[in-house]
Design a protein around this motif. Structure first.
Motif, mmCIF file in Angstrom:
data_model
loop_
_atom_site.group_PDB
_atom_site.id
_atom_site.type_symbol
_atom_site.label_atom_id
_atom_site.label_comp_id
_atom_site.label_asym_id
_atom_site.label_seq_id
_atom_site.Cartn_x
_atom_site.Cartn_y
_atom_site.Cartn_z
ATOM 1 N N GLU A 87 0.841 -1.196 0.000
ATOM 2 C CA GLU A 87 0.000 0.000 0.000
ATOM 3 C C GLU A 87 0.880 1.252 0.000
ATOM 4 O OE1 GLU A 87 -3.150 0.456 -0.269
ATOM 5 O OE2 GLU A 87 -3.865 -1.613 -0.122
ATOM 6 N N SER A 121 0.593 4.043 1.391
ATOM 7 C CA SER A 121 0.762 4.646 2.717
ATOM 8 C C SER A 121 1.793 3.901 3.553
ATOM 9 C CB SER A 121 -0.577 4.670 3.447
ATOM 10 O OG SER A 121 -1.097 3.348 3.575
ATOM 11 N N LEU A 128 -0.619 -0.241 -6.344
ATOM 12 C CA LEU A 128 0.259 -0.516 -5.227
ATOM 13 C C LEU A 128 1.690 -0.155 -5.607
ATOM 14 C CD1 LEU A 128 -1.115 -4.025 -4.167
ATOM 15 C CD2 LEU A 128 -1.672 -1.816 -3.142
#
Length: 407
Positions: A253, A255, A297
């Motif tokens: 991900e 983040s 991703l």
């Protein structure tokens, strides 16, 4: 007057009941405020904790792990010796090719051109020695000989020869894709198949160590030691499972990708129940700098020693990446509570009262939290019974969380 006195006397029992109830309630509240709550606690300490990043991916699909096998001349595929998904050892035959007649003719012409240029140079040298040729003529003959030798060297490096030759694997690997069929005519440099390395030697590394794909004469079955035939097959991409190359490609991900660094440890498990029981540890060798347009991703490459494992090319896997550890207060997950004011824990002071301490959760690993806050290393944190506590309440430690008796 007499009536008012009678009314007052009649109200006295009711007032006495109210006063008695109020006293009982006050006594109950006071008793609750001073009651001791039974809890379980555990010591707190500062220690490094890595925040794991979870990702999913596949084995053996990174481009750096795949080598394209081809021949540098026009040829016909006489025979394919392998199938997609087949595991091969270094030196195993991959395909039998037959050079195009025009390519064979060019090789023969290069050889005859060297013989002609050599004879011409020797004659010019002889005439020069007797004064019948000029220095310019001798230099021209010498250059013609050098050019002819270079042309022959180029033909030799391509390995063009009459008959058929066998292209073999330059390293241990798995055939990931076959791009041709038997009988196909292929152009120079066209892909025959793709080979994914499995033993930690890339196509580039194999070339440096003299382990290039080479060809064997089909009629005699003997391997040629010449530089020409050893270079028959060449690679257009590098393959490896060494520490400098990835053989597991993961999607992280965006983040979470900012916390992943090259060198972080990664534990790889297959998604099936059987493969999940035998994890393999590797390390991150590549972190993408952009988001993949298809998966949304960030690609992360991991290098893992897969030689003695059941994780074959194409296996879907899950990875637990241990990011760079930081030092925090380590507390059990059960010790951390939250309300409108944020996260907090209860520590037990020397006065055997629970004291609320505000914390900030920084890392999470299984049943442990890494937190920041004004904690006291000498005071344990409450892990069982903390939901019943308020700041300042008296507590009794029944048993510590690790099972030892309370002091």
């Amino acid at each position: 007057m007499r009536n008012n006195s009678g009314y007052a006397l009649r109200r006295m029992p009711a007032m006495l009941v109210l006063l008695l109830c109020h006293g009982a309630w006050s006594a109950t509240v006071d008793a609750q405020d001073h009651a001791s709550v039974s809890v379980q606690a555990t010591p707190v300490q500062r220690a490094p904790l890595a925040q794991p990043v979870y990702a999913y991916g596949v084995v053996g699909t990174a481009s750096s792990n795949v080598t394209t096998i081809s021949v540098p001349y026009v040829a016909r595929i006489a025979q394919l010796r392998v199938q997609a998904g087949q595991s091969v050892r270094r030196g195993a035959p991959l395909a039998v090719v037959e050079a195009d007649p025009a390519a064979v003719l060019a090789a023969r012409q290069a050889k005859s051109a060297v013989a002609l240029a050599q004879g011409e140079f020797e004659r010019t040298q002889s005439l020069y020695d007797t004064g019948l040729a000029t220095t310019s003529q001798l230099a021209t003959a010498r250059k013609a000989l050098l050019d002819a030798r270079q042309a022959q060297t180029a033909q030799d490096e391509m390995g063009v020869g009459a008959g058929t030759t066998t292209v073999v694997a330059p390293f241990d690997g798995v055939v990931s894709q076959i791009s041709v069929g038997q009988g196909d005519q292929i152009q120079a440099g066209a892909a025959i198949l793709q080979l994914a390395a499995t033993t930690g030697t890339s196509g580039q590394d194999a070339t440096r160590s003299g382990a290039q794909p080479f060809a064997k004469d089909a009629s005699t079955g003997t391997a040629s030691a010449s530089k020409a035939t050893r270079s028959t097959a060449m690679s257009s991409a590098t393959a490896s499972s060494t520490p400098n190359h990835s053989n597991v490609l993961l999607g992280v991900e965006p983040s979470d990708a900012t916390s992943v660094r090259v060198g972080d440890a990664a534990t790889i498990r297959g998604l099936s129940s059987a493969l999940a029981k035998t994890p393999v540890v590797g390390h991150v060798v590549m972190v993408g700098a952009s988001i993949d347009a298809q998966t949304q991703l960030v690609n992360v490459g991991v290098s893992v020693a897969l030689g003695q494992t059941a994780l074959i090319a194409g296996t879907r896997v899950r990875a637990d990446i241990a990011t760079h550890p930081q030092t925090y207060w380590i507390v059990p997950r059960a010790a951390v509570l939250t309300d409108d004011e944020g996260a907090y824990v209860f520590q037990i002071g020397d006065d055997h009262h629970a004291h609320r301490v505000e914390v900030a959760t920084r890392a999470e690993d299984g049943d442990r939290y890494g937190v920041d806050g004004k904690l006291n290393a000498a005071q344990p944190v409450v892990v069982v019974g903390n939901y019943e506590l308020k700041d300042g309440m008296a507590v009794t430690i029944e048993k510590s969380a690790n099972g030892s008796a309370a002091p």
